[in-house]
Design a protein around this motif. Structure first.
Motif: not given
Length: 332
Positions: A17-26, A56-63
Protein backbone atom coordinates in the motif's frame (compact mmCIF):
# COMPACT_ATOMS: atom_id res chain seq x y z
CA UNK A 1 -9.06 -11.53 -18.06
CA UNK A 2 -8.93 -11.84 -14.29
CA UNK A 3 -6.60 -9.02 -13.29
CA UNK A 4 -5.36 -10.83 -10.18
CA UNK A 5 -5.34 -14.50 -11.18
CA UNK A 6 -3.08 -15.84 -8.47
CA UNK A 7 -4.56 -18.05 -5.73
CA UNK A 8 -5.95 -16.43 -2.60
CA UNK A 9 -3.83 -17.40 0.42
CA UNK A 10 -5.15 -19.13 3.48
CA UNK A 11 -6.19 -16.48 5.99
CA UNK A 12 -6.16 -12.80 5.15
CA UNK A 13 -4.51 -11.45 2.02
CA UNK A 14 -1.88 -8.71 1.94
CA UNK A 15 -0.94 -6.02 -0.57
CA UNK A 16 1.65 -3.29 -0.94
CA UNK A 17 0.00 0.00 0.00
CA UNK A 18 2.99 2.32 0.17
CA UNK A 19 6.52 2.60 -1.22
CA UNK A 20 9.29 4.94 -0.13
CA UNK A 21 12.99 5.32 -0.85
CA UNK A 22 16.03 7.25 0.32
CA UNK A 23 18.98 8.07 -1.91
CA UNK A 24 22.10 9.54 -0.28
CA UNK A 25 22.97 13.11 -1.13
CA UNK A 26 26.35 12.48 -2.73
CA UNK A 27 26.37 11.40 -6.37
CA UNK A 28 29.59 9.68 -7.45
CA UNK A 29 30.21 9.72 -11.20
CA UNK A 30 32.22 7.01 -12.93
CA UNK A 31 35.09 9.40 -13.63
CA UNK A 32 35.86 9.72 -9.93
CA UNK A 33 36.26 5.97 -9.49
CA UNK A 34 37.75 5.22 -12.91
CA UNK A 35 40.72 7.50 -12.29
CA UNK A 36 41.63 5.43 -9.24
CA UNK A 37 42.11 2.29 -11.35
CA UNK A 38 43.45 3.75 -14.58
CA UNK A 39 40.29 2.89 -16.50
CA UNK A 40 37.67 5.04 -18.18
CA UNK A 41 33.93 5.59 -17.90
CA UNK A 42 33.17 3.29 -20.83
CA UNK A 43 35.04 0.40 -19.20
CA UNK A 44 32.70 0.56 -16.18
CA UNK A 45 29.54 1.05 -18.27
CA UNK A 46 30.31 -1.80 -20.65
CA UNK A 47 30.91 -4.30 -17.84
CA UNK A 48 28.34 -3.24 -15.25
CA UNK A 49 25.94 -0.68 -16.73
CA UNK A 50 26.65 1.75 -13.88
CA UNK A 51 27.08 5.41 -14.81
CA UNK A 52 26.80 6.91 -11.33
CA UNK A 53 25.92 5.81 -7.81
CA UNK A 54 25.26 7.27 -4.35
CA UNK A 55 27.66 7.14 -1.41
CA UNK A 56 26.28 7.86 2.05
CA UNK A 57 27.81 10.52 4.28
CA UNK A 58 28.62 9.86 7.94
CA UNK A 59 25.23 11.19 9.08
CA UNK A 60 23.36 9.04 6.54
CA UNK A 61 23.45 5.94 8.71
CA UNK A 62 21.57 2.70 8.08
CA UNK A 63 19.00 3.78 10.65
CA UNK A 64 18.64 7.28 9.18
CA UNK A 65 18.24 6.08 5.60
CA UNK A 66 15.87 3.28 6.58
CA UNK A 67 13.78 5.64 8.70
CA UNK A 68 13.43 8.20 5.91
CA UNK A 69 12.38 5.51 3.43
CA UNK A 70 9.92 4.12 5.98
CA UNK A 71 8.34 7.55 6.56
CA UNK A 72 7.88 8.01 2.82
CA UNK A 73 6.22 4.59 2.49
CA UNK A 74 3.89 5.31 5.41
CA UNK A 75 2.95 8.67 3.90
CA UNK A 76 1.96 7.04 0.61
CA UNK A 77 -0.04 4.41 2.48
CA UNK A 78 -1.77 7.08 4.56
CA UNK A 79 -0.74 5.42 7.80
CA UNK A 80 0.68 6.68 11.06
CA UNK A 81 3.73 4.85 12.41
CA UNK A 82 1.69 3.93 15.48
CA UNK A 83 -0.50 1.75 13.25
CA UNK A 84 2.41 -0.51 12.24
CA UNK A 85 2.17 -3.94 13.87
CA UNK A 86 5.55 -5.28 12.80
CA UNK A 87 8.72 -3.90 11.22
CA UNK A 88 11.02 -6.19 9.22
CA UNK A 89 14.40 -4.76 8.28
CA UNK A 90 16.56 -6.33 5.56
CA UNK A 91 20.26 -5.50 5.45
CA UNK A 92 23.62 -7.17 4.92
CA UNK A 93 25.70 -4.18 6.01
CA UNK A 94 24.98 -3.85 9.73
CA UNK A 95 28.63 -4.22 10.68
CA UNK A 96 27.80 -3.91 14.38
CA UNK A 97 25.40 -6.88 14.15
CA UNK A 98 24.09 -6.43 17.72
CA UNK A 99 21.72 -4.78 18.48
CA UNK A 100 19.39 -5.37 15.55
CA UNK A 101 18.53 -2.28 13.52
CA UNK A 102 14.76 -2.87 13.22
CA UNK A 103 13.93 -1.75 16.80
CA UNK A 104 16.06 1.38 16.29
CA UNK A 105 14.20 2.30 13.10
CA UNK A 106 10.86 1.55 14.79
CA UNK A 107 11.75 3.90 17.62
CA UNK A 108 13.03 6.60 15.26
CA UNK A 109 9.78 6.72 13.27
CA UNK A 110 7.43 6.35 16.26
CA UNK A 111 6.40 2.69 15.85
CA UNK A 112 7.32 2.04 19.46
CA UNK A 113 4.85 -0.77 20.09
CA UNK A 114 5.47 -2.72 16.89
CA UNK A 115 7.33 -6.00 16.82
CA UNK A 116 10.66 -5.57 15.07
CA UNK A 117 13.42 -7.83 13.79
CA UNK A 118 16.20 -7.92 11.21
CA UNK A 119 16.26 -10.25 8.23
CA UNK A 120 19.45 -11.28 6.40
CA UNK A 121 18.99 -12.70 2.92
CA UNK A 122 21.55 -10.40 1.25
CA UNK A 123 20.28 -8.92 -2.02
CA UNK A 124 17.09 -11.02 -1.88
CA UNK A 125 16.16 -9.44 1.45
CA UNK A 126 13.41 -7.10 0.24
CA UNK A 127 11.43 -9.86 -1.50
CA UNK A 128 11.97 -12.15 1.49
CA UNK A 129 10.58 -9.34 3.64
CA UNK A 130 7.45 -8.94 1.51
CA UNK A 131 6.80 -12.69 1.67
CA UNK A 132 7.25 -12.76 5.45
CA UNK A 133 4.99 -9.73 5.81
CA UNK A 134 2.26 -11.49 3.83
CA UNK A 135 2.66 -14.50 6.10
CA UNK A 136 2.23 -12.42 9.24
CA UNK A 137 -0.96 -10.94 7.81
CA UNK A 138 -2.30 -14.31 6.65
CA UNK A 139 -1.68 -15.74 10.13
CA UNK A 140 -3.66 -12.92 11.74
CA UNK A 141 -0.59 -11.65 13.60
CA UNK A 142 -0.52 -8.24 11.90
CA UNK A 143 -2.64 -5.86 9.85
CA UNK A 144 0.14 -3.51 8.71
CA UNK A 145 3.77 -4.60 8.28
CA UNK A 146 6.58 -2.25 7.35
CA UNK A 147 9.38 -3.82 5.28
CA UNK A 148 12.58 -1.75 5.25
CA UNK A 149 15.73 -2.44 3.22
CA UNK A 150 18.71 -0.25 4.05
CA UNK A 151 22.31 -0.68 2.92
CA UNK A 152 25.70 1.07 3.20
CA UNK A 153 27.80 -1.15 0.99
CA UNK A 154 30.56 1.44 0.95
CA UNK A 155 31.24 0.50 4.58
CA UNK A 156 32.42 -2.95 3.49
CA UNK A 157 33.91 -2.06 0.09
CA UNK A 158 37.66 -2.02 -0.42
CA UNK A 159 38.24 1.29 -2.24
CA UNK A 160 41.17 -0.33 -4.09
CA UNK A 161 39.26 -3.42 -5.26
CA UNK A 162 38.10 -2.65 -8.79
CA UNK A 163 35.59 -5.52 -8.91
CA UNK A 164 33.49 -4.11 -6.06
CA UNK A 165 34.32 -0.39 -5.87
CA UNK A 166 32.88 0.35 -9.33
CA UNK A 167 29.47 -1.18 -8.65
CA UNK A 168 28.52 -1.25 -4.95
CA UNK A 169 26.62 1.71 -3.49
CA UNK A 170 24.29 2.93 -0.74
CA UNK A 171 20.56 3.57 -0.33
CA UNK A 172 17.31 2.46 1.26
CA UNK A 173 13.76 1.50 0.34
CA UNK A 174 10.63 0.54 2.25
CA UNK A 175 7.16 -0.82 1.63
CA UNK A 176 3.99 -1.00 3.69
CA UNK A 177 2.16 -4.32 3.41
CA UNK A 178 -1.45 -4.19 4.61
CA UNK A 179 -4.35 -6.61 4.95
CA UNK A 180 -6.78 -6.45 2.03
CA UNK A 181 -9.65 -8.23 0.30
CA UNK A 182 -7.97 -9.07 -3.02
CA UNK A 183 -4.49 -10.65 -2.73
CA UNK A 184 -1.76 -8.21 -3.75
CA UNK A 185 1.00 -10.82 -4.03
CA UNK A 186 1.35 -14.07 -5.89
CA UNK A 187 2.77 -17.10 -4.06
CA UNK A 188 6.49 -16.67 -3.49
CA UNK A 189 9.08 -18.91 -5.14
CA UNK A 190 12.28 -18.96 -3.12
CA UNK A 191 15.27 -21.05 -2.23
CA UNK A 192 18.88 -21.15 -1.09
CA UNK A 193 22.13 -22.97 -1.82
CA UNK A 194 24.75 -22.84 0.90
CA UNK A 195 27.31 -24.48 -1.40
CA UNK A 196 28.10 -21.05 -2.83
CA UNK A 197 29.01 -19.43 0.46
CA UNK A 198 32.57 -18.55 -0.63
CA UNK A 199 31.45 -16.55 -3.67
CA UNK A 200 30.94 -13.37 -1.66
CA UNK A 201 32.58 -13.16 1.76
CA UNK A 202 33.90 -10.67 4.28
CA UNK A 203 37.62 -10.69 4.98
CA UNK A 204 39.71 -8.64 7.44
CA UNK A 205 40.49 -5.19 6.09
CA UNK A 206 44.23 -4.46 5.73
CA UNK A 207 45.04 -1.32 7.77
CA UNK A 208 47.02 0.24 4.92
CA UNK A 209 43.99 -0.03 2.60
CA UNK A 210 41.37 1.05 5.08
CA UNK A 211 40.71 4.81 5.01
CA UNK A 212 37.09 4.31 6.13
CA UNK A 213 37.98 2.50 9.33
CA UNK A 214 36.04 -0.62 8.34
CA UNK A 215 37.03 -3.85 10.02
CA UNK A 216 36.07 -6.03 7.06
CA UNK A 217 35.92 -5.81 3.28
CA UNK A 218 33.93 -7.79 0.73
CA UNK A 219 35.68 -10.21 -1.57
CA UNK A 220 33.49 -11.15 -4.54
CA UNK A 221 33.99 -13.97 -7.02
CA UNK A 222 31.91 -12.44 -9.78
CA UNK A 223 32.39 -15.19 -12.34
CA UNK A 224 31.16 -17.86 -9.95
CA UNK A 225 28.09 -15.78 -9.06
CA UNK A 226 27.38 -15.17 -12.74
CA UNK A 227 27.70 -18.89 -13.47
CA UNK A 228 25.20 -19.71 -10.73
CA UNK A 229 22.67 -16.92 -11.19
CA UNK A 230 22.82 -16.61 -14.98
CA UNK A 231 20.73 -19.72 -15.76
CA UNK A 232 18.93 -19.82 -12.40
CA UNK A 233 16.99 -16.57 -12.45
CA UNK A 234 15.04 -17.08 -15.71
CA UNK A 235 14.03 -20.49 -14.32
CA UNK A 236 12.85 -18.87 -11.07
CA UNK A 237 10.95 -16.20 -13.03
CA UNK A 238 9.09 -18.87 -15.00
CA UNK A 239 8.20 -20.72 -11.80
CA UNK A 240 6.83 -17.49 -10.31
CA UNK A 241 4.60 -16.93 -13.33
CA UNK A 242 3.34 -20.52 -13.10
CA UNK A 243 2.58 -20.09 -9.39
CA UNK A 244 0.81 -16.81 -10.18
CA UNK A 245 -1.20 -18.48 -12.96
CA UNK A 246 -0.09 -15.74 -15.35
CA UNK A 247 1.44 -15.40 -18.79
CA UNK A 248 3.96 -12.73 -19.81
CA UNK A 249 1.11 -10.87 -21.52
CA UNK A 250 -0.47 -10.39 -18.07
CA UNK A 251 2.67 -8.75 -16.65
CA UNK A 252 3.45 -5.02 -16.59
CA UNK A 253 7.05 -4.95 -15.32
CA UNK A 254 10.07 -7.07 -14.50
CA UNK A 255 12.06 -5.74 -11.54
CA UNK A 256 15.12 -7.88 -10.82
CA UNK A 257 17.81 -7.16 -8.26
CA UNK A 258 20.11 -4.59 -9.85
CA UNK A 259 23.34 -6.59 -9.88
CA UNK A 260 24.57 -6.03 -13.43
CA UNK A 261 22.90 -4.50 -16.48
CA UNK A 262 24.21 -7.20 -18.79
CA UNK A 263 22.52 -9.91 -16.70
CA UNK A 264 19.23 -8.00 -16.70
CA UNK A 265 19.20 -7.60 -20.47
CA UNK A 266 20.17 -11.23 -21.02
CA UNK A 267 17.30 -12.42 -18.80
CA UNK A 268 14.81 -10.35 -20.75
CA UNK A 269 15.94 -12.03 -23.95
CA UNK A 270 15.94 -15.48 -22.34
CA UNK A 271 12.38 -14.97 -21.10
CA UNK A 272 11.20 -13.51 -24.42
CA UNK A 273 9.31 -10.75 -22.64
CA UNK A 274 6.87 -8.67 -24.71
CA UNK A 275 8.09 -5.15 -25.48
CA UNK A 276 5.22 -3.72 -23.42
CA UNK A 277 6.71 -5.18 -20.20
CA UNK A 278 8.75 -2.44 -18.49
CA UNK A 279 12.24 -3.51 -17.46
CA UNK A 280 13.86 -1.96 -14.37
CA UNK A 281 17.43 -0.82 -15.06
CA UNK A 282 18.06 1.68 -12.27
CA UNK A 283 21.54 0.20 -11.74
CA UNK A 284 22.69 2.84 -14.23
CA UNK A 285 21.92 5.61 -11.70
CA UNK A 286 21.95 3.81 -8.33
CA UNK A 287 24.59 1.08 -8.66
CA UNK A 288 24.13 -2.19 -6.80
CA UNK A 289 22.52 -1.44 -3.44
CA UNK A 290 21.86 -5.05 -2.37
CA UNK A 291 18.51 -5.42 -0.56
CA UNK A 292 17.57 -1.80 -1.35
CA UNK A 293 17.91 -2.22 -5.12
CA UNK A 294 14.40 -3.51 -5.88
CA UNK A 295 12.48 -0.73 -4.07
CA UNK A 296 14.83 1.85 -5.60
CA UNK A 297 14.24 0.31 -9.04
CA UNK A 298 10.48 0.34 -8.49
CA UNK A 299 10.64 4.00 -7.49
CA UNK A 300 12.54 4.81 -10.70
CA UNK A 301 9.94 3.03 -12.84
CA UNK A 302 7.12 4.89 -11.11
CA UNK A 303 8.88 8.25 -11.40
CA UNK A 304 9.30 7.65 -15.14
CA UNK A 305 5.61 6.64 -15.38
CA UNK A 306 6.67 3.31 -16.87
CA UNK A 307 4.26 1.65 -14.42
CA UNK A 308 1.08 2.80 -12.70
CA UNK A 309 -0.72 2.01 -9.44
CA UNK A 310 -2.39 -1.37 -9.76
CA UNK A 311 0.11 -2.70 -12.30
CA UNK A 312 1.68 -6.09 -11.71
CA UNK A 313 5.45 -6.39 -11.38
CA UNK A 314 7.56 -9.51 -11.08
CA UNK A 315 10.07 -8.81 -8.29
CA UNK A 316 13.10 -11.06 -8.58
CA UNK A 317 15.60 -10.96 -5.73
CA UNK A 318 18.82 -12.95 -5.58
CA UNK A 319 21.78 -12.63 -3.31
CA UNK A 320 24.94 -14.19 -2.01
CA UNK A 321 24.74 -17.07 0.37
CA UNK A 322 23.16 -17.89 -2.05
CA UNK A 323 19.49 -16.93 -1.74
CA UNK A 324 16.73 -16.12 -4.19
CA UNK A 325 13.05 -15.17 -4.09
CA UNK A 326 10.49 -14.05 -6.63
CA UNK A 327 6.84 -13.00 -6.57
CA UNK A 328 4.40 -10.85 -8.51
CA UNK A 329 3.22 -7.76 -6.66
CA UNK A 330 0.37 -5.35 -7.34
CA UNK A 331 1.92 -1.88 -7.19
CA UNK A 332 0.59 0.83 -4.85
Amino acid sequence: MNRYPWPKPRGRAGEMTGLGVYRPRRVVENAEIAARFGIDDEWIVSRTGVRRRRHAAADETLVHMGSEAARAALAQAGLAASEVDFLLLATMTNTRQVPALAPLVARRIGADHAGASDLQAACAGFVYGLAHASGLIAAGSATHVLVVATERLTDITDPLDRDTAVILADGAGAAVVSACEEPGFSPVVWGADGAAEESFVLVPAPPERNPTGSQQFVRMHGRDLARRFGPLMPEVARKVMTAAQMTWEDLDALVPHQANLRFIREWRLALELPDRVALATSITEDGNTSAASIPLALDSLMAAKAVRPGDRALLLGFGVGITWAGLVARLP
